[in-house]
Structure formats: C-alpha cells, structure tokens
Design a protein around this motif. Structure first.
Motif, short mmCIF file in Angstrom:
data_model
loop_
_atom_site.label_atom_id
_atom_site.label_comp_id
_atom_site.label_asym_id
_atom_site.label_seq_id
_atom_site.Cartn_x
_atom_site.Cartn_y
_atom_site.Cartn_z
N ARG A 165 -2.88 -30.79 -28.70
CA ARG A 165 -3.24 -30.29 -27.37
C ARG A 165 -2.67 -31.21 -26.31
NH1 ARG A 165 -9.52 -28.35 -27.33
NH2 ARG A 165 -9.25 -26.59 -28.75
N VAL A 166 -2.82 -32.52 -26.54
CA VAL A 166 -2.34 -33.49 -25.56
C VAL A 166 -0.81 -33.43 -25.48
CG1 VAL A 166 -2.17 -35.93 -25.02
CG2 VAL A 166 -4.31 -34.99 -25.85
N SER A 167 -0.14 -33.54 -26.64
CA SER A 167 1.32 -33.64 -26.63
C SER A 167 1.95 -32.35 -26.12
CB SER A 167 1.84 -33.97 -28.02
OG SER A 167 1.42 -35.26 -28.39
N LEU A 168 1.50 -31.21 -26.65
CA LEU A 168 2.07 -29.95 -26.21
C LEU A 168 1.73 -29.68 -24.75
CD1 LEU A 168 1.35 -27.69 -29.30
CD2 LEU A 168 3.57 -28.35 -28.45
N GLY A 169 0.49 -30.02 -24.38
CA GLY A 169 0.08 -29.80 -22.99
C GLY A 169 0.97 -30.57 -22.04
N ILE A 170 1.18 -31.85 -22.34
CA ILE A 170 2.06 -32.67 -21.49
C ILE A 170 3.46 -32.08 -21.48
CG2 ILE A 170 3.21 -34.90 -21.34
CD1 ILE A 170 0.63 -36.21 -22.11
N GLY A 171 3.94 -31.67 -22.67
CA GLY A 171 5.28 -31.10 -22.75
C GLY A 171 5.44 -29.90 -21.83
N PHE A 172 4.49 -28.96 -21.91
CA PHE A 172 4.61 -27.74 -21.10
C PHE A 172 4.48 -28.05 -19.62
CE2 PHE A 172 3.69 -25.36 -25.02
CZ PHE A 172 4.73 -24.46 -24.94
N ILE A 173 3.45 -28.83 -19.27
CA ILE A 173 3.20 -29.09 -17.84
C ILE A 173 4.40 -29.80 -17.23
CG2 ILE A 173 1.80 -30.46 -16.25
CD1 ILE A 173 -0.58 -29.80 -18.09
N VAL A 174 4.88 -30.85 -17.92
CA VAL A 174 6.00 -31.60 -17.37
C VAL A 174 7.24 -30.72 -17.27
CG1 VAL A 174 7.58 -33.51 -17.82
CG2 VAL A 174 5.16 -33.83 -18.11
N ALA A 175 7.49 -29.93 -18.32
CA ALA A 175 8.71 -29.11 -18.31
C ALA A 175 8.66 -28.11 -17.17
CB ALA A 175 8.87 -28.39 -19.63
#
Lengths: 322, 331
Positions: free
Chosen positions: B129-139
């Motif tokens: 959740r953390v890693s994917l969440g950061i990935g999507f939000i940042v992208a």
C-alpha cells in the motif's frame, strides 16, 4: 572542435556554481549545530567558549560571506572537516574516490562490451530465439531493483556456494604478489561490478539493437554488400559506427545513474567507496562530507556529459559546432 | 486481420466490394494494446498485486504489527501447528499429519515470519500500500507538474524557457539518489513527506517531452486558429497543447510509477525513506539483511514484489507506447 570544447566548459561553470550554492544552502540549513560534537562530552565547555568558537569558525557570517569562504577553500582543495571521522574531508574522500572509480570504470568497460555484443547479435539475428531471449533479459534487467539483486547474489554466491566474499574490498591475509592481489581484488569486485554493469548494460543493449536495426535498412549498406564486402565488414565497419550515435547520447546521460547506483551497491557490499561514505556521512549527520561528495559527483557527471558530446562530434563529422 | 482505419463511423459506399471495418481511435488503441501480450499480462499481474495489497489485509488473520515471539522465523508454510513450549515447531505436510486435538492444525504464514514473529505476507500487503501508493501519487503529480512546466517553457520561450531549461540541466546533472538521501535526512520522512521529496525531484526533471511537443504544436494551424479566435495562453496550454500531448504523457506517467517505486524502495532500503514500524517493500529488505542465513525468505519475497511491480509497469508502458503510436515502437 577546440572552440566547442571551450564553449561547453564555459557553459558548465554556471551550473557548477549554481549547484555549489544549492549544496551550500542545504549544508547551512542542516539540523544540528557543528559545535555540538565538540562540547557534548566536555563539562568545561562554557557558553562564552561556544560564542567565541562560533565567531572563530565564522558560523555567524551572513550567507554570502560564508559561501565565498567555503568556495575559496574548496577550490584550494580544502573541503572542510569531517565531524564523524575527525579528519579533513578530502583525506577521507580521495582514497574512496579511487575505489569508486575502479568499480565504475571496470563496470563501464564490461557494460559497454556486453551491450555491444548483445545488441549486435540480436539486431543481426532479428526475431530469432537469441534475439527474444536477450531482449527478455534486458526487460528483466531494467526492472530488477539493484539492491535486491545484490542481496540475492550474496545469498547465492557467498552464503550458499561460498565462492565469493559477501562484502569488503580485500582480504587481510593476501600474499604480496601482484597477481595474487589482483585476483583477490577481483573476487571482491565481481558481484558489485556485475550489478553496476548489468543495470546499464540492459538499456544500452536495447539501444544498440534498435539503432543498428534502423541503420541496417539504409541504402549505403546495400551498396557495401553489393561491392562484395563480407557481412562482418558491413556490420562492424559500416553499420556499427553510424548506429553508435544514439548510444553515445544514452551513455552520456547514464553517468549520474552510475553514481546513484554506486551509493546503493557500495552500501549493500560494504565496499569502501564514495557511495558508502556518502551513506555513512548522511546517516552520521556529517554533512560537510556528504556535500563535498555531492559536488564531486556533480562535477564528474558534467565531465561525463562533456565527454559524450565530444565523442559524438568525433563519431559524426557532419556535426559542426559553431 | 481486418484493415483498420481511424475515422469517424460513416456509411460506406455500396460499390466497395471489400468489407472494410471502420474502427474509432480509442478502440484502435485498445486493440493494439491488447495485441501486446506482455503488456496485458503486466496489467493483469499489476491488478492482482493491487488486490493483494488493498483487499488482502481483510482476508488474513494477522495484523502487520502483531508481534508473536513464539513464531519467530517461521518458514513459509500454509499450515502449521500452534507452537507449544518444549515441543518442536511443525509446518506444512508434517503439520497436517501430526495434527491432534490438543495441537490443532491452523493457518500458517505463507511467506514466513520475521525476527519478531510478524507475518511477512501481511506486512508485504501493507508495505505494498505504501510503495504502490507513493508510486502512483508521485507519478501522477510529477507528470502533471512536468507537463505544465514543460508547456509553459515551450510556449513562453525566450527568457522563461531558458531559465526552466537551465534548472532542468542542473537537476539532470545531479545524481538523484544522493540528493534524495540528504533531503530525506533533513525532512523526517513519512508517507506524505516522501511523496513531496520524490515530487520535488521528478517534477522538475520531466517536461522535456511536453516542451518539444508544444514547440511543434505551436506551429500548427489549429493553434493559429485558436489564437485568432481570442484564446489566451492558459486556454491554449490546457485545452490544446496538453490534450495533444496526452499519449506521450500517459506513457511517461506509467514508466514513472515504476521509477518512483524504485527510488522509494531504494531509499527505504537504505533506512532513509519510510521508517519502521510502517512497512514498505524497501525497509522490509533492510531489516531482513541480518538474517541471510536463518531466514532467506525475508530477503526474497519483498524483492519479488518490487521486481514484479517494476516489470509490470515497464511492460504496460511499452504496450501503451505501441498502442498510442506504432511509429514510436522500438521494434
């Protein structure tokens, strides 16, 4: 050409100055007082001493004064004093810079050899099994997180097979002979070099393949074949040189990734290079060292880009720099 | 294979003998994407991973911070017997055959447990959740930022363009990881701080694609027409340039999800990103490093999740690039 190089070096200067201002601003805004370490274990240290030392070290100077002091010292090779190791930063950085350069240059050489070999073979034998296999490998390679690959290699080669040492730079009990020592260093370098080279190699191989495929369709190659040259000469002497141009651009932009990767890989393998020092100094709040490393990395990346541009002009005489 | 023509649906003239299938642009993009088998597989795996991380926690009986010192370093097992002091731990098939009334069979730890007996699978879900969440939000935000910056720079030209391009040069000549390390040391990283730090780097760096796109679009006739009918520059940028640059932007966004995740996990692995006890795929690995010998699964599984995610996003990006513009395809 000479004028172009001069022009590019002049262009680099404002960037270096800008980066150094940024680095210095970051350095100044770091949490923690540089004098903390001096009086943390010293009960005789009074507030008056503290004020006097602040004035002595110029910690109360306005930003621009402090910057010029720092920059003029840095230009003379005095990068500051490491709080963590209690030695001048340059004494700390230079031997590690050597280690990092060893690692990077060897990886670079391996990466470019492998990339050219794989790229050429898969372009010449397009849509063959070897092409598909190597392209699949490049996709896998560009998605593998390098620190994880490092850990898996350590598990395989050091923990399971006991072939290679899991980290460090050389054994303590190595003999005096040159070859003995070289072999020993090689053992320690094998895994870091492989990982550093592998990540970049995969994208370079893909570029080589694609640009070689573009070139292979051109008319002058048909001419070359028609006049009876062997396939080897056609590919290696006529096609390859022209297809290298996009690759040189990609390689030019890859230097910053090389050094970014070095931070992680040197930390995984506890290889005493600049990346590991960067990590240690950031973790130990030793920002004089980390900023100096950042500046050095930045200058090296800029030189790498310049080198790529020069190579570009050398490979393609059509490009005129005026 | 039917011929495809990107054109609005219209009635075909009678005299045309051959059956020509008329396909809309979006349908054509979709069809091309579906033909890229690896991209479809990537999309499937990625969806499965999203389910795993966002729905999975409701299905497992453990919580990510649940410490259980009796079950430290349990190897990957689907079934196990409840540990009893003085008796050996029993897992998997041995557990099935050894189950008795006083030691009943129970659900094990499919991906093992760590040094505190926390379930690796549950932690991987929350870490995801953390890693994917950061990935999507940042992208997403980095793409929007770089699109706006790039198109302003391309449209305004002159002084602004020069300034933005030099800033871009500077940010490109800096190796990103060391800078991010220093930044995340300065700002104690949590989920949102991490997003901001990665955004600060990614937002400035992009923009070259949009800029060159805008430089081209500026010469087009529709731009002139829009200007003639009184469109101001915000309208030109947001209504004309960015929609036209949408396909390369989508591709670069997909690829930057992977990049953001790679950077986040690297930083967290180094201990500078997401801090424990909040799990992230990166910091699970840094914790696992001490247990090479006794618990290799702790090193293996979080990395596999990172690898799968990066691989899938690369594939999806590749498929999208092919689908949007077959000419851009790198054979």
């Amino acid at each position: 050409m000479g004028r172009f190089i001069l022009h590019r070096i002049l262009q680099m200067l404002p960037i270096i100055v800008l980066v150094s201002i940024l680095a210095f601003a970051l350095l100044k805004s770091m949490p923690g007082d540089p004098l903390d370490r001096m009086f943390e274990n010293n009960p005789d240290f009074t507030y008056e001493d503290y004020v006097r030392l602040r004035a002595l070290y110029g910690l109360d100077d306005p930003f621009y004064v402090a910057y010029f002091k720092w920059a003029s010292q840095a230009l003379q090779g005095n990068l500051g004093y490491s709080r963590q190791y209690r030695v001048p930063a340059q004494d700390l950085i230079l031997p590690r810079l050597q280690n990092t350069m060893t690692l990077t240059i060897i990886s670079f050489i391996f990466a470019i050899q492998a990339a050219l070999a794989i790229g050429i073979i898969s372009a010449v034998k397009q849509y063959s099994a070897i092409d598909y296999a190597s392209m699949a490998l490049t996709f896998v390679g560009s998605s593998l997180p390098n620190f994880w690959l490092g850990l898996m290699l350590i598990i395989l080669f050091s923990v399971q097979l006991h072939w290679l040492p899991p980290g460090g730079i050389m054994s303590t009990d190595v003999g005096p002979g040159f070859w003995e020592r070289a072999l020993d260093r090689g053992k320690y370098l094998a895994m870091p070099v492989f990982i550093t080279a592998f990540a970049e190699m995969t994208s370079w191989a893909r570029f080589t393949r694609n640009s070689l495929l573009d070139v292979l369709q051109l008319d002058y190659l048909r001419t070359a074949r028609a006049k009876g040259l062997t396939e080897q000469t056609v590919i290696l002497r006529h096609a390859l040189k022209n297809s290298l141009l996009p690759l040189v651009t990609v390689i030019g932009t890859s230097f910053s990734r090389f050094f970014a990767g070095a931070v992680v890989i040197e930390t995984v393998f506890s290889y005493p290079g600049m990346g590991k020092l960067m990590y240690d100094s950031v973790m130990g709040n030793d920002f004089v060292v980390s900023m100096s490393i950042l500046m050095i990395l930045c200058v090296m990346v800029l030189w790498g880009n310049l080198l790529a541009d020069i190579t570009y002009g050398w490979l393609d005489p059509r490009i005129r720099y005026d | 294979m039917a011929r495809e023509i990107a054109a609005p649906t219209r009635v075909l003239p009678r005299y045309e003998e051959k059956q020509v299938k008329v396909v809309g642009l979006y349908r054509m993009i979709l069809m091309r994407f579906i033909r890229h088998r690896l991209a479809v597989i990537g999309l499937g795996v990625e969806t499965a991973l999203l389910f795993f991380t966002f729905v999975g926690p409701f299905l497992v009986p453990y919580s990510p911070d649940q410490v259980n010192l009796r079950e430290r370093f349990a190897p990957p097992s689907f079934a196990m017997l409840t540990p009893v002091t003085g008796q050996p731990h029993v897992y998997n098939m041995a557990a099935v055959s050894a189950a008795s009334d006083e030691r009943p069979l129970r659900f094990g730890h499919p991906l093992g447990t760590d040094d505190l007996g926390r379930d690796t699978m549950t932690r991987a879900m929350f870490g995801g959740r953390v890693s994917l969440g950061i990935g999507f939000i940042v992208a997403i935000f980095a793409t929007i930022m770089s699109a706006v910056i790039g198109s302003v720079s391309g449209y305004a030209g002159g002084w602004w363009d020069n300034l933005i391009q030099r800033a871009n040069d500077v940010s490109h000549s800096l190796p990103d990881l060391p800078i991010l390390m220093i930044l995340s040391k300065m700002f104690p990283p949590g989920f949102w701080t991490m997003c901001l730090i990665l955004l600060a780097m990614g937002g400035i760096r992009g923009g070259r694609v949009t800029r060159s796109m805008v430089l081209r679009l500026k010469q087009e006739q529709f731009t002139e027409a829009a200007k003639a009918s009184g469109a101001a520059w915000p309208r030109l940028i947001f209504r004309h340039f960015i929609p036209n640059a949408l396909s390369p932007l989508t591709v670069s966004m997909t690829l930057s999800v992977g990049n953001a995740i790679r950077t986040e996990t690297s930083l967290s692995y180094l201990g500078l990103g997401i801090q424990p006890p909040m799990p992230s795929w990166g910091n699970m690995l840094s914790n696992a490093q001490q247990y090479f010998f006794s618990a290799p699964w702790l090193v293996f599984y979080p990395g596999i999740f990172i690898f799968l995610t990066l691989f899938c996003f690369n594939m999806i990006g590749d498929g999208l690039r092919d689908a949007f513009d077959p000419r851009m395809t790198q054979r």
